[in-house]
Motif scaffolding. Structure first.
Motif, PDB file in Angstrom:
ATOM      1  N   GLY A   1       0.816  -1.201   0.000  1.00 60.49           N
ATOM      2  CA  GLY A   1       0.000   0.000   0.000  1.00 60.49           C
ATOM      3  C   GLY A   1       0.852   1.253   0.000  1.00 60.49           C
ATOM      4  N   HIS A   2       0.265   2.347   0.482  1.00 65.17           N
ATOM      5  CA  HIS A   2       0.933   3.644   0.472  1.00 65.17           C
ATOM      6  C   HIS A   2       0.576   4.398   1.745  1.00 65.17           C
ATOM      7  CE1 HIS A   2       1.271   2.931  -3.900  1.00 65.17           C
ATOM      8  NE2 HIS A   2      -0.011   2.611  -3.833  1.00 65.17           N
ATOM      9  N   PHE A   3       1.427   5.346   2.119  1.00 65.12           N
ATOM     10  CA  PHE A   3       1.042   6.306   3.147  1.00 65.12           C
ATOM     11  C   PHE A   3       1.700   7.653   2.848  1.00 65.12           C
ATOM     12  CE2 PHE A   3       4.649   3.980   5.011  1.00 65.12           C
ATOM     13  CZ  PHE A   3       5.489   5.007   5.426  1.00 65.12           C
ATOM     14  N   ALA A   4       1.056   8.707   3.320  1.00 66.18           N
ATOM     15  CA  ALA A   4       1.539  10.071   3.102  1.00 66.18           C
ATOM     16  C   ALA A   4       1.457  10.836   4.410  1.00 66.18           C
ATOM     17  CB  ALA A   4       0.716  10.767   2.016  1.00 66.18           C
ATOM     18  N   LEU A   5       2.360  11.782   4.575  1.00 65.69           N
ATOM     19  CA  LEU A   5       2.461  12.512   5.833  1.00 65.69           C
ATOM     20  C   LEU A   5       1.725  13.846   5.738  1.00 65.69           C
ATOM     21  CD1 LEU A   5       6.207  11.899   6.785  1.00 65.69           C
ATOM     22  CD2 LEU A   5       4.252  10.339   6.853  1.00 65.69           C
ATOM     23  N   GLY A   6       0.719  14.015   6.576  1.00 69.81           N
ATOM     24  CA  GLY A   6       0.069  15.311   6.697  1.00 69.81           C
ATOM     25  C   GLY A   6      -1.035  15.600   5.710  1.00 69.81           C
ATOM     26  N   ARG A   7      -1.167  14.823   4.663  1.00 70.32           N
ATOM     27  CA  ARG A   7      -2.242  15.023   3.680  1.00 70.32           C
ATOM     28  C   ARG A   7      -2.516  13.713   2.956  1.00 70.32           C
ATOM     29  NH1 ARG A   7      -0.496  19.766   0.112  1.00 70.32           N
ATOM     30  NH2 ARG A   7       1.115  20.268   1.646  1.00 70.32           N
ATOM     31  N   SER A   8      -3.652  13.674   2.278  1.00 70.15           N
ATOM     32  CA  SER A   8      -4.085  12.460   1.594  1.00 70.15           C
ATOM     33  C   SER A   8      -3.058  11.997   0.567  1.00 70.15           C
ATOM     34  CB  SER A   8      -5.424  12.710   0.907  1.00 70.15           C
ATOM     35  OG  SER A   8      -5.773  11.628   0.073  1.00 70.15           O
ATOM     36  N   CYS A   9      -2.999  10.681   0.360  1.00 73.31           N
ATOM     37  CA  CYS A   9      -2.088  10.134  -0.645  1.00 73.31           C
ATOM     38  C   CYS A   9      -2.373  10.729  -2.025  1.00 73.31           C
ATOM     39  CB  CYS A   9      -2.217   8.606  -0.704  1.00 73.31           C
ATOM     40  SG  CYS A   9      -1.652   7.733   0.771  1.00 73.31           S
ATOM     41  N   ALA A  10      -3.646  11.024  -2.295  1.00 72.08           N
ATOM     42  CA  ALA A  10      -4.019  11.537  -3.611  1.00 72.08           C
ATOM     43  C   ALA A  10      -3.491  12.949  -3.860  1.00 72.08           C
ATOM     44  CB  ALA A  10      -5.541  11.524  -3.758  1.00 72.08           C
ATOM     45  N   SER A  11      -3.275  13.730  -2.796  1.00 75.65           N
ATOM     46  CA  SER A  11      -2.843  15.118  -2.969  1.00 75.65           C
ATOM     47  C   SER A  11      -1.428  15.389  -2.468  1.00 75.65           C
ATOM     48  CB  SER A  11      -3.817  16.055  -2.229  1.00 75.65           C
ATOM     49  OG  SER A  11      -3.852  15.749  -0.851  1.00 75.65           O
ATOM     50  N   SER A  12      -0.767  14.390  -1.931  1.00 77.37           N
ATOM     51  CA  SER A  12       0.567  14.606  -1.381  1.00 77.37           C
ATOM     52  C   SER A  12       1.631  14.591  -2.485  1.00 77.37           C
ATOM     53  CB  SER A  12       0.905  13.522  -0.355  1.00 77.37           C
ATOM     54  OG  SER A  12       2.228  13.678   0.131  1.00 77.37           O
ATOM     55  N   PRO A  13       2.606  15.498  -2.407  1.00 76.75           N
ATOM     56  CA  PRO A  13       3.669  15.497  -3.403  1.00 76.75           C
ATOM     57  C   PRO A  13       4.655  14.350  -3.222  1.00 76.75           C
ATOM     58  CG  PRO A  13       4.090  17.170  -1.763  1.00 76.75           C
ATOM     59  CD  PRO A  13       2.727  16.629  -1.469  1.00 76.75           C
ATOM     60  N   GLN A  14       4.678  13.749  -2.017  1.00 75.11           N
ATOM     61  CA  GLN A  14       5.580  12.633  -1.754  1.00 75.11           C
ATOM     62  C   GLN A  14       4.804  11.540  -1.025  1.00 75.11           C
ATOM     63  OE1 GLN A  14       8.888  15.019   0.161  1.00 75.11           O
ATOM     64  NE2 GLN A  14      10.115  13.706  -1.176  1.00 75.11           N
ATOM     65  N   VAL A  15       4.728  10.396  -1.644  1.00 79.09           N
ATOM     66  CA  VAL A  15       3.998   9.252  -1.080  1.00 79.09           C
ATOM     67  C   VAL A  15       4.964   8.096  -0.895  1.00 79.09           C
ATOM     68  CG1 VAL A  15       2.147   7.578  -1.474  1.00 79.09           C
ATOM     69  CG2 VAL A  15       1.838   9.964  -2.152  1.00 79.09           C
ATOM     70  N   VAL A  16       4.923   7.493   0.286  1.00 77.69           N
ATOM     71  CA  VAL A  16       5.758   6.326   0.580  1.00 77.69           C
ATOM     72  C   VAL A  16       4.976   5.069   0.225  1.00 77.69           C
ATOM     73  CG1 VAL A  16       7.037   5.055   2.362  1.00 77.69           C
ATOM     74  CG2 VAL A  16       6.916   7.566   2.442  1.00 77.69           C
ATOM     75  N   SER A  17       5.562   4.203  -0.576  1.00 79.70           N
ATOM     76  CA  SER A  17       4.960   2.905  -0.893  1.00 79.70           C
ATOM     77  C   SER A  17       5.596   1.837  -0.011  1.00 79.70           C
ATOM     78  CB  SER A  17       5.182   2.548  -2.362  1.00 79.70           C
ATOM     79  OG  SER A  17       4.589   3.505  -3.206  1.00 79.70           O
ATOM     80  N   PHE A  18       4.820   0.819   0.364  1.00 83.71           N
ATOM     81  CA  PHE A  18       5.377  -0.262   1.177  1.00 83.71           C
ATOM     82  C   PHE A  18       4.920  -1.610   0.656  1.00 83.71           C
ATOM     83  CE2 PHE A  18       1.303   0.630   3.256  1.00 83.71           C
ATOM     84  CZ  PHE A  18       0.784  -0.643   3.463  1.00 83.71           C
ATOM     85  N   VAL A  19       5.773  -2.598   0.874  1.00 89.01           N
ATOM     86  CA  VAL A  19       5.457  -3.984   0.535  1.00 89.01           C
ATOM     87  C   VAL A  19       5.929  -4.869   1.683  1.00 89.01           C
ATOM     88  CG1 VAL A  19       5.815  -5.893  -1.064  1.00 89.01           C
ATOM     89  CG2 VAL A  19       5.751  -3.538  -1.930  1.00 89.01           C
ATOM     90  N   CYS A  20       5.017  -5.627   2.273  1.00 90.45           N
ATOM     91  CA  CYS A  20       5.384  -6.611   3.312  1.00 90.45           C
ATOM     92  C   CYS A  20       5.716  -7.930   2.607  1.00 90.45           C
ATOM     93  CB  CYS A  20       4.242  -6.811   4.288  1.00 90.45           C
ATOM     94  SG  CYS A  20       3.786  -5.350   5.229  1.00 90.45           S
ATOM     95  N   VAL A  21       6.885  -8.444   2.858  1.00 90.72           N
ATOM     96  CA  VAL A  21       7.337  -9.669   2.202  1.00 90.72           C
ATOM     97  C   VAL A  21       7.252 -10.835   3.189  1.00 90.72           C
ATOM     98  CG1 VAL A  21       9.257 -10.796   1.046  1.00 90.72           C
ATOM     99  CG2 VAL A  21       8.862  -8.350   0.739  1.00 90.72           C
TER     100      VAL A  21
END
Length: 297
Positions: free
Chosen positions: A277-297
């Motif tokens: 999935g994804h997470f963003a700091l301080g604002r929605s993933c859709a409007s954030s200029p920087q989004v962190v993606s993650f993958v659990c292996v």
């Protein structure tokens, strides 16, 4: 336990966490795994309430509960292990639970409780092996004499957030009455838990060798977010047992979107990351200029 509990300057705080749920989602699929996890948590809740405890909240794939007395927390520990063991399920769906509990002072706010006792009990649950429980020597001394024969002293441990080594005891659940806990090697992970984080051209891999990461505007953070909506020390990720937990410490919150689910706001809370999935700091993933993606292996 009634809603008036705890009135509480002091109480026993218990954390119970299911082990192997992440691998279960991968092995049997989301729908079946969710049913198994949900059934397990409901069984844990009933065990707590039967032993005069109150479930404060769910914590990822587990729960936090409070009790007036240490003996009640120990009783609930055995009841939880027995309840999980007796749930009907094929071997490939079997889960275990690890438990930590500690007696001490708390601060009550509404239905929740806070303070060092809560934090310490959570750390003890992280240290416990599947099918086992850990408590402090201080709490063990509060237990009735019937518990002495099934308490095993552990070497002093340095616990995160505590400046000195702490004396701990393991409650040997399999030695009490009819209870037989499946040996923990039945719950060994097929592979080491791993979390991959991606931000722009950067990536980080978290595992037992590197179990945590800091995220925010601080230049010293492991992942640096330049967005002004981000706090300097906005969030952390840490490995707890076989799970990676995202912890928000910010003013504006962290927006999290796990694949296949709706986005939600994490505000001074924590969540277990699963799948991708994804997470963003301080604002929605859709409007954030920087989004962190993650993958659990």
């Amino acid at each position: 336990m009634s809603e008036s509990t705890p009135p509480a300057q002091e109480c026993a705080v218990l954390f119970a966490d299911l082990v192997g749920s992440t691998q279960l989602y991968q092995r049997v699929g989301d729908s079946t795994a969710f049913e198994v996890v949900d059934r397990s948590i409901r069984a844990m809740r009933i065990a707590v309430e039967t032993k005069r405890g109150r479930v404060v909240k769910h914590t990822g794939d587990g729960l936090m509960a409070v009790f007036r007395e240490a003996d009640s927390a120990a009783d609930a520990t055995l009841a939880i292990h027995l309840a999980i063991k007796e749930l009907p399920s094929p071997p490939e769906q079997r889960l275990a639970v690890r438990i930590g509990f500690h007696f001490g002072g708390v601060v009550a706010s509404g239905t929740d409780v806070f303070g060092d006792t809560v934090n310490f009990a959570a750390r003890l649950a992280e240290l416990a092996s599947p099918g086992k429980a850990i408590t402090s020597s201080e709490t063990a001394r509060r237990l009735g004499p019937e518990w002495r024969s099934v308490l095993h002293s552990l070497p002093p441990r340095v616990i995160r957030g505590v400046t000195r080594p702490v004396e701990l005891c393991e409650l040997m659940c399999e030695a009490v009455g009819e209870l037989t806990i499946v040996q923990s090697d039945h719950f060994l992970l097929d592979s080491e838990p791993e979390l991959r984080l991606y931000l722009d051209a950067s990536s980080i891999i978290l595992n037992s060798a590197r179990p945590s990461a800091r995220i925010g505007r601080d230049p010293a953070a492991d992942l640096v977010i330049a967005d002004t909506q981000s706090s300097r020390r906005h969030a952390e990720i840490e490995l707890r047992g076989d799970k990676f937990v995202l912890i928000d410490r910010s003013s504006n919150g962290t927006f999290v979107q796990i694949e296949g689910e709706r986005e939600f706001l994490l505000s001074r809370e924590e969540v277990v990351l699963r799948g991708r999935g994804h997470f963003a700091l301080g604002r929605s993933c859709a409007s954030s200029p920087q989004v962190v993606s993650f993958v659990c292996v």
